[in-house]
Design a protein around this motif. Structure first.
Motif, short mmCIF file in Angstrom:
data_model
loop_
_atom_site.label_atom_id
_atom_site.label_comp_id
_atom_site.label_asym_id
_atom_site.label_seq_id
_atom_site.Cartn_x
_atom_site.Cartn_y
_atom_site.Cartn_z
N ILE A 1 0.83 -1.20 0.00
CA ILE A 1 0.00 0.00 0.00
C ILE A 1 0.87 1.26 0.00
CG2 ILE A 1 -0.40 0.40 2.47
CD1 ILE A 1 -3.23 0.32 -0.06
N ASP A 2 2.02 1.21 0.66
CA ASP A 2 2.94 2.35 0.65
C ASP A 2 3.51 2.61 -0.74
OD1 ASP A 2 2.51 2.81 3.34
OD2 ASP A 2 4.38 1.84 4.00
N GLN A 3 3.56 1.56 -1.57
CA GLN A 3 4.06 1.69 -2.94
C GLN A 3 2.92 1.86 -3.95
OE1 GLN A 3 6.61 -1.71 -3.59
NE2 GLN A 3 8.07 -1.06 -2.05
N HIS A 4 1.72 2.18 -3.45
CA HIS A 4 0.53 2.40 -4.28
C HIS A 4 0.11 1.14 -5.05
CE1 HIS A 4 1.54 6.43 -3.19
NE2 HIS A 4 2.55 6.50 -4.02
N ILE A 5 0.27 0.00 -4.39
CA ILE A 5 -0.13 -1.28 -4.98
C ILE A 5 -1.31 -1.83 -4.19
CG2 ILE A 5 0.56 -3.67 -5.44
CD1 ILE A 5 3.47 -2.59 -5.64
N GLY A 6 -2.42 -2.07 -4.87
CA GLY A 6 -3.57 -2.71 -4.24
C GLY A 6 -3.54 -4.18 -4.58
N ASN A 7 -2.79 -4.97 -3.82
CA ASN A 7 -2.64 -6.39 -4.17
C ASN A 7 -3.91 -7.20 -3.90
OD1 ASN A 7 -2.38 -6.43 -1.34
ND2 ASN A 7 -0.96 -8.16 -1.40
N ILE A 8 -4.84 -6.65 -3.13
CA ILE A 8 -6.14 -7.30 -2.93
C ILE A 8 -7.16 -6.72 -3.91
CG2 ILE A 8 -8.05 -7.65 -1.31
CD1 ILE A 8 -5.53 -9.31 -0.69
N TRP A 9 -7.13 -5.40 -4.07
CA TRP A 9 -8.09 -4.77 -4.97
C TRP A 9 -7.62 -3.38 -5.36
CZ3 TRP A 9 -12.50 -1.21 -4.71
CH2 TRP A 9 -13.41 -1.41 -5.75
N ASP A 10 -7.80 -3.06 -6.63
CA ASP A 10 -7.56 -1.72 -7.17
C ASP A 10 -8.80 -1.37 -7.97
OD1 ASP A 10 -6.85 0.52 -8.66
OD2 ASP A 10 -4.82 -0.20 -9.07
N SER A 11 -9.54 -0.37 -7.52
CA SER A 11 -10.79 -0.01 -8.19
C SER A 11 -10.56 0.55 -9.58
CB SER A 11 -11.56 1.02 -7.36
OG SER A 11 -10.88 2.28 -7.41
N GLY A 12 -9.34 1.01 -9.86
CA GLY A 12 -9.12 1.79 -11.07
C GLY A 12 -9.84 3.13 -10.89
N LYS A 13 -9.73 3.98 -11.84
CA LYS A 13 -10.36 5.29 -11.74
C LYS A 13 -11.86 5.16 -11.99
CE LYS A 13 -9.73 10.00 -13.39
NZ LYS A 13 -8.97 10.84 -14.35
N GLN A 14 -12.67 5.51 -11.00
CA GLN A 14 -14.12 5.41 -11.07
C GLN A 14 -14.73 6.81 -11.17
OE1 GLN A 14 -15.85 2.31 -10.93
NE2 GLN A 14 -13.76 1.59 -11.21
N GLU A 15 -15.51 7.05 -12.20
CA GLU A 15 -16.12 8.36 -12.41
C GLU A 15 -17.37 8.51 -11.54
OE1 GLU A 15 -14.77 10.63 -14.57
OE2 GLU A 15 -13.18 9.22 -15.13
N THR A 16 -17.26 9.25 -10.45
CA THR A 16 -18.39 9.53 -9.56
C THR A 16 -18.00 10.61 -8.58
OG1 THR A 16 -19.98 8.61 -7.99
CG2 THR A 16 -17.77 7.71 -7.92
N ASP A 17 -19.00 11.33 -8.10
CA ASP A 17 -18.73 12.34 -7.08
C ASP A 17 -19.07 11.82 -5.68
OD1 ASP A 17 -21.49 12.31 -7.22
OD2 ASP A 17 -21.71 14.46 -7.48
N GLN A 18 -19.55 10.59 -5.59
CA GLN A 18 -19.95 10.01 -4.31
C GLN A 18 -18.73 9.63 -3.47
OE1 GLN A 18 -22.33 6.48 -4.58
NE2 GLN A 18 -22.71 6.42 -2.39
N SER A 19 -18.76 10.01 -2.20
CA SER A 19 -17.65 9.67 -1.31
C SER A 19 -18.12 9.23 0.07
CB SER A 19 -16.72 10.88 -1.17
OG SER A 19 -17.40 11.95 -0.55
N ALA A 20 -19.41 9.01 0.23
CA ALA A 20 -19.95 8.67 1.55
C ALA A 20 -20.55 7.27 1.55
CB ALA A 20 -21.00 9.68 1.97
N LEU A 21 -20.00 6.43 2.40
CA LEU A 21 -20.50 5.06 2.62
C LEU A 21 -20.72 4.29 1.33
CD1 LEU A 21 -22.92 5.63 5.63
CD2 LEU A 21 -20.64 4.60 5.64
N ARG A 22 -19.75 4.35 0.45
CA ARG A 22 -19.80 3.56 -0.78
C ARG A 22 -19.57 2.09 -0.42
NH1 ARG A 22 -19.76 5.35 -5.69
NH2 ARG A 22 -18.68 3.48 -6.35
N LYS A 23 -20.47 1.22 -0.86
CA LYS A 23 -20.33 -0.22 -0.60
C LYS A 23 -19.52 -0.83 -1.74
CE LYS A 23 -22.89 -4.49 0.14
NZ LYS A 23 -24.21 -5.11 0.26
N PHE A 24 -18.46 -1.53 -1.39
CA PHE A 24 -17.60 -2.15 -2.38
C PHE A 24 -17.80 -3.66 -2.35
CE2 PHE A 24 -15.78 1.97 -1.73
CZ PHE A 24 -15.42 2.34 -3.01
N SER A 25 -18.73 -4.16 -3.14
CA SER A 25 -19.03 -5.59 -3.14
C SER A 25 -18.07 -6.37 -4.04
CB SER A 25 -20.48 -5.83 -3.55
OG SER A 25 -20.76 -5.19 -4.77
#
Length: 122
Positions: free
Chosen positions: A48-72
């Motif tokens: 994570i310190d090297q900007h690697i999401g070895n479990i998950w990387d969402s990629g760039k997601q186009e949205t303005d939502q930042s509150a309680l987003r559920k990541f299924s």
């Protein structure tokens, strides 16, 4: 200057292991609004310190939502420790720095994740 702060990871106990993630965007630029984000999840501090999401990387997601987003899409194992961080962009593609790293433990839900044996007097 844009800063992502107050990154929080929430789990709904005994419902599912999918994190609900929130963050705040602060900017010295008047009228700044998030238009996209990227979330990284790692099972270790080094990645994570090297900007690697070895479990998950969402990629760039186009949205303005930042509150309680559920990541299924994030498959977290109960009882394991994970590291999270997020980055945001505005409508003209100006990106923030990465947020501070947040550590969270995926919940152990009852009864499917509990393992044990009865203690007897034998």
């Amino acid at each position: 200057m844009v800063e992502v702060s107050s990154l929080k990871v929430h789990f709904v106990q005994n419902v599912d292991a999918f994190p609900r993630i929130s963050w705040k965007v602060q900017s010295s630029e008047p009228g700044y609004q998030q238009s996209a984000f990227q979330l990284l999840v790692s099972d270790n501090q080094k990645d994570i310190d090297q900007h690697i999401g070895n479990i998950w990387d969402s990629g760039k997601q186009e949205t303005d939502q930042s509150a309680l987003r559920k990541f299924s899409d994030v498959n977290l194992k109960p009882g394991n420790k994970y590291f999270f961080k997020v980055k945001v962009w505005n409508a003209v593609e100006e990106g923030s720095n990465w947020s501070k790293v947040v550590k969270a433990v995926a919940p152990i839900n009852y009864p499917e994740d509990w393992k044990g044996k009865w203690i007897t007097y034998d």
